[in-house]
Design an enzyme around this catalytic site. Structure first.
Site, PDB file in Angstrom:
ATOM      1  CB  CYS A  94      -8.933  55.572  27.617  1.00  6.70           C
ATOM      2  SG  CYS A  94      -7.235  55.093  27.952  1.00  6.70           S
ATOM      3  CG  HIS A 347      -6.074  60.561  28.263  1.00  6.07           C
ATOM      4  ND1 HIS A 347      -7.439  60.394  28.452  1.00  6.07           N
ATOM      5  CD2 HIS A 347      -5.614  59.352  27.805  1.00  6.07           C
ATOM      6  CE1 HIS A 347      -7.773  59.147  28.120  1.00  6.07           C
ATOM      7  NE2 HIS A 347      -6.689  58.502  27.741  1.00  6.07           N
ATOM      8  CB  CYS A 378      -7.123  54.207  21.125  1.00  5.03           C
ATOM      9  SG  CYS A 378      -5.957  55.271  22.012  1.00  5.03           S
TER      10      CYS A 378
END
Length: 399
Positions: A94, A347, A378
């Protein structure tokens, strides 16, 4: 010979509208999304000669197919940069785009480059997270991590267990607020200036034009969210409504030294202050932003009280609320994600770090009384990343 560390500035950032997996970009190549972002950056900054871009780093979590083949180099060539411009690929799940930014920024600070482009892309509809990977069985057989560590939604449920005060009702309320803030930001034309329209194709429907974020669900209510299933645990708390979706999209930004920005007539939107990446227990990866922020604050010589603008990635609502609870910040604090977040926009994994930076830059533009802000997220497999930025529009900067 000793070297001086140079100031690094964020000049401009753009992104595609984000799509739902198998949605508006179902038949659009992943690399074409990020190529369009690079081209748009060059179009928006005509005083910057393309041959002055000295490096391109593009992140992708699943580096196969149209997200593979050292995508930083191939995207640079296909975007029209000269063949003298090198490039490479980055994977920190991510935090891919965030890591592309900090890695290239370190090169600028050291003096290796003056002008670079960082970005990220994820086509989760075409390349689901984990496609083609072969995890070493020792990870589970030797109990290095709990099996839940490999399922991000399960790690979010584990985080709920660690923070029993973060109830499903609180997380759902935060999700509703994210949708409301995103809709308001759209109504006030705060998001659209940084969106790159994308031509899309469909064998069934023909050509289309993506101009808005597909995942947004304006008008979402607490009653709507209460009806959703909890796929990661019976009677759990994590749902599709209080988490980010499975999405497609790309981002890119221009970073330069302060000297190069002045040379080419570029106006910085933010100045890099510090950054920190950390590892945490993979079973509760959502807590990563807390120690990452502590590290970045320590390096900057700041405290959380110095930060007056926050962009926290909303991979899961519980992860944002755990961060806020740690620092004693209210769930509805207007300094946090004032234009909505990933629960509304989506996302697309490795691309999201620069979306956070775009929105922080907008906060800086509209809030000259704010000096410092941060972007944090995160990261899968138990990590966190935070970047602290300074506002060049700060009304006390000349003092």
């Amino acid at each position: 010979m000793p070297r001086e560390i140079r100031d690094v500035v964020f000049v401009d950032g753009v992104r595609t509208p984000f799509g739902k997996a198998k949605g508006q970009y179902a038949e659009t190549r992943a690399d074409d999304l990020v190529i369009k972002c690079i081209r748009e950056l060059l179009r928006r900054n005509p005083s910057l000669p393309p041959e002055k871009v000295e490096e391109v780093a593009i992140a992708a979590t699943t580096q196969i197919g149209d997200q593979g083949l050292t995508i930083g180099r191939t995207a640079a060539l296909l975007a029209g940069l000269p063949n003298t411009t090198p490039g490479y690929a980055i994977d920190r799940m991510c935090a891919g785009a965030m890591t592309a930014v900090t890695t290239l920024a370190a090169g600028i600070a050291f003096g290796s480059q003056d002008v670079v482009i960082a970005g990220g892309v994820e086509h989760m509809g075409r390349h689901p997270m984990g496609e083609g990977v072969d995890p070493n069985p020792r990870i589970i057989s030797e109990k290095l991590v709990d099996p839940s560590a490999l399922v991000m939604g399960s790690t979010a449920e584990n985080l709920h267990d660690r923070y029993p005060t973060i109830t499903k009702q609180r997380v759902d309320a935060f999700a509703v607020a994210s949708q409301e803030r995103a809709a308001k930001a759209y109504a006030n034309d705060l998001i659209q200036p940084d969106l790159v329209p994308i031509a899309t194709r469909s064998a069934e429907l023909g050509w289309g034009f993506a101009t808005t974020d597909e995942p947004m669900r304006p008008g979402t209510t607490m009653e709507d969210l209460a009806k959703l299933k909890t796929p990661f645990r019976p009677h759990g708390r994590v749902t599709a409504g209080n988490s980010a979706g499975i999405n497609d999209g790309a981002t890119a930004c221009i970073l330069t030294s302060a000297e190069a920005a002045a040379e080419f007539g570029l106006t910085p939107k933010m100045k890099l202050v510090s950054y920190g990446f950390v590892g945490v227990e993979p079973e509760v990866m959502g807590i990563g932003p807390v120690p990452a922020t502590e590290k970045a604050l320590k390096l900057a010589g700041l405290t959380i009280d110095d930060i007056q603008a926050f962009e926290v990635n909303e991979a899961f609502g519980v992860q944002v609320l755990a961060f806020l609870e740690h620092y004693g910040i209210a769930d509805d604090d207007p300094r946090v994600n004032p234009y909505g977040g990933a629960i509304a926009y989506g996302h697309p994994l490795a691309s999201s770090g620069i979306r956070l930076m775009n929105q922080l830059a907008k906060q800086f533009e509209l809030r000259p009384e704010v000096r410092y802000g941060l972007t944090t997220m995160c990261v899968g497999l138990g990590m966190g990343g935070t970047v602290i930025w300074e506002n060049p529009n700060f009304e006390g900067a000349a003092a």
